[in-house]
Design a protein around this motif. Structure first.
Motif, mmCIF file in Angstrom:
data_model
loop_
_atom_site.group_PDB
_atom_site.id
_atom_site.type_symbol
_atom_site.label_atom_id
_atom_site.label_comp_id
_atom_site.label_asym_id
_atom_site.label_seq_id
_atom_site.Cartn_x
_atom_site.Cartn_y
_atom_site.Cartn_z
ATOM 1 N N SER A 141 0.848 -9.913 12.736
ATOM 2 C CA SER A 141 -0.031 -11.124 12.375
ATOM 3 C C SER A 141 0.195 -12.453 12.956
ATOM 4 O O SER A 141 -0.496 -13.130 13.545
ATOM 5 N N SER A 163 -3.875 -14.750 8.376
ATOM 6 C CA SER A 163 -2.482 -14.552 8.672
ATOM 7 C C SER A 163 -1.789 -15.025 7.567
ATOM 8 O O SER A 163 -0.594 -14.425 7.360
ATOM 9 N N TYR A 178 -5.029 -5.782 8.069
ATOM 10 C CA TYR A 178 -4.221 -5.610 9.427
ATOM 11 C C TYR A 178 -4.899 -5.023 10.385
ATOM 12 O O TYR A 178 -5.015 -5.585 11.614
#
Length: 469
Positions: free
Chosen positions: A348, A365, A454
């Motif tokens: 990330s 993030s 993700y």
């Protein structure tokens, strides 16, 4: 009332939401409270009645001071108000002390400091583009965000029933995020630095802050394809950020550095002897790992592949905070959890640098860093999931059929654990089973959400926006 009108301006619905949840918090004053109520009462007593040099050494109570210095000073300030309610609550030797005045003070201290949270939510609402907003108030993105944050059920339970000050801390975090969205980078950096010295758990999201500030603030220009113009690096801006972090840290830790107490403080902040999991398993990867180890050990005993005499005595299903050894799978060390957490966070962070998506990418993030630390961290408390609960705007329906089916499954699970299990013969033999089933079931959902978020971060295209020097 007047102060609330100043904050909200013409948004009367925001005032109604804020006042409504405040009244609800007042109704929760006489409800059950956990041992954290005594924890914070003891911290009030420590900071009020002892010199600073003894704050992080005092151990009369088992609930020793284990938060960073800014939170200790926060308790110190509250204690000087508390003395007008009940002086006895400020006696260090009055263990488990409670009175109606003590209850009122501590409950109202949480409600009062939540004012920062309300202000932070309002600032976050300013960051939402309302050009395409519906005319119906209840369909406005600002209204939805306000409801999700102000009426956050997790915060209500943890702060106003269980008893903690997460709303105040969460307010600092939201305000720092809002300032970054508003391109007031130095203010955002300052607020986050202050937050770290209130509660060190926010270190988990520090990589997202650091990379975003470096990428979007310290480099002042981009190429047309979105990549960095390396010659646009601003030494002045980096110096400003470093100076902010240094001054805040010096103000927080300086007095204890002068007293040569930093090692003692760090030993309180990072107690690695508490074991891999909290007594009530956080629904994360290690809950699945522990459950798998337990299943394998049961199978091994049934097939006589394991020697019962060699099974570790410290059981991970005892419900106690302690170190233990896994039976079949390799035992996990603090270093192993740190490595797993870093590996989970790195993708990330790399996306934030190489595939920038603006403030929205930064927010994603932050959430991924928080979720990754929750998934793989050492001795994670179940309440730590609050760190990752930052509502994001979604254009698609909230849940697909599979996700809806999973959530509906929580109902039957709770019925079995709370209503059926107590009347079975397993209650005495397997008292930890309901908690194990709940943690494992929830861990599956959180793991799925982590993977899904993700995947969206890795597959979404970067936002190309040329930044002129």
């Amino acid at each position: 009332m007047a102060a609330l009108r100043v904050v909200t301006g013409g948004d009367h619905w925001f005032s109604a939401l804020a006042l409504g949840v405040t009244f609800l918090k007042c109704l929760l004053i006489p409800t059950y409270h956990s041992t954290d109520f005594e924890v914070h009462r003891n911290w009030l007593a420590i900071t009020h009645s002892l010199p600073v040099s003894q704050w992080y050494y005092e151990a009369t109570s088992e609930w020793t001071l284990d938060y960073p210095p800014f939170f200790a000073w926060f308790e110190f300030v509250l204690s000087h108000v508390a003395k007008y309610f009940d002086q006895e609550m400020l006696n260090v030797r009055n263990l488990n002390y409670s009175s109606s005045r003590t209850l009122l003070f501590q409950r109202f201290s949480v409600i009062f400091t939540d004012a920062l949270f309300v202000y932070a939510v309002h600032e976050c609402c300013k960051c939402i583009d309302g050009k395409k907003a519906s005319k119906e108030v209840t369909e406005k993105p600002k209204f939805i965000l306000s409801v999700l944050l102000l009426w956050n059920f997790g915060l209500l339970i943890v702060d106003h029933i269980h008893f903690q000050y997460n709303g105040f801390l969460f307010g600092l975090m939201l305000l720092s995020i809002a300032r970054l969205f508003q391109k007031r980078h130095l203010e955002g950096a300052f607020l986050f630095a202050v937050l770290l010295h209130f509660k060190h758990i926010y270190l988990y999201v520090a990589p997202a802050y650091g990379i975003y500030l470096l990428r979007s603030f310290c480099f002042t220009a981009n190429k047309p394809d979105g990549s960095i113009r390396w010659n646009s690096f601003s030494f002045v801006r980096v110096t400003s950020l470093v100076l902010i972090v240094f001054l805040v840290s010096a103000l927080s830790l300086g007095p204890f550095l002068a007293l040569n107490q930093l090692p003692q403080i760090f030993s309180r902040l990072f107690p690695f002897k508490r074991g891999l999991c909290h007594a009530y398993w956080a629904p994360n990867f290690w809950a699945l790992y522990n459950a798998l180890d337990k299943v394998l050990s049961v199978i091994g005993l049934q097939l006589k592949l394991l020697d019962p005499k060699k099974i570790p005595k410290a059981s991970m299903t005892s419900g106690l905070v302690q170190q233990f050894q896994h039976t079949v799978l390799p035992s996990v060390t603090p270093l192993a959890t740190l490595i797993c957490t870093l590996i989970a966070i790195v993708p990330s962070i790399l996306c934030l640098w190489f595939k920038p998506q603006g403030p929205r990418g930064f927010l994603r993030s932050v959430i991924l860093c928080a979720l990754s630390s929750f998934m793989f961290g050492w001795h994670v408390h179940e309440k730590a999931i609050l760190l990752a609960i930052l509502p994001m705007r979604k254009e698609k329906p909230f849940f697909n059929w599979m996700e809806t089916f999973y959530l509906l499954g929580l109902g039957p699970l709770e019925v079995c654990c709370e209503l059926v299990f107590p009347f079975t013969s397993w209650k005495l033999k397997y008292p930890f089973l309901p908690l194990l089933l709940t943690s494992v079931y929830c861990a599956v959902g959180i793991t799925y959400a982590w993977f899904k978020l993700y995947l969206s971060v890795l597959t979404d295209p970067p936002v190309y926006k040329t930044k002129k020097q």
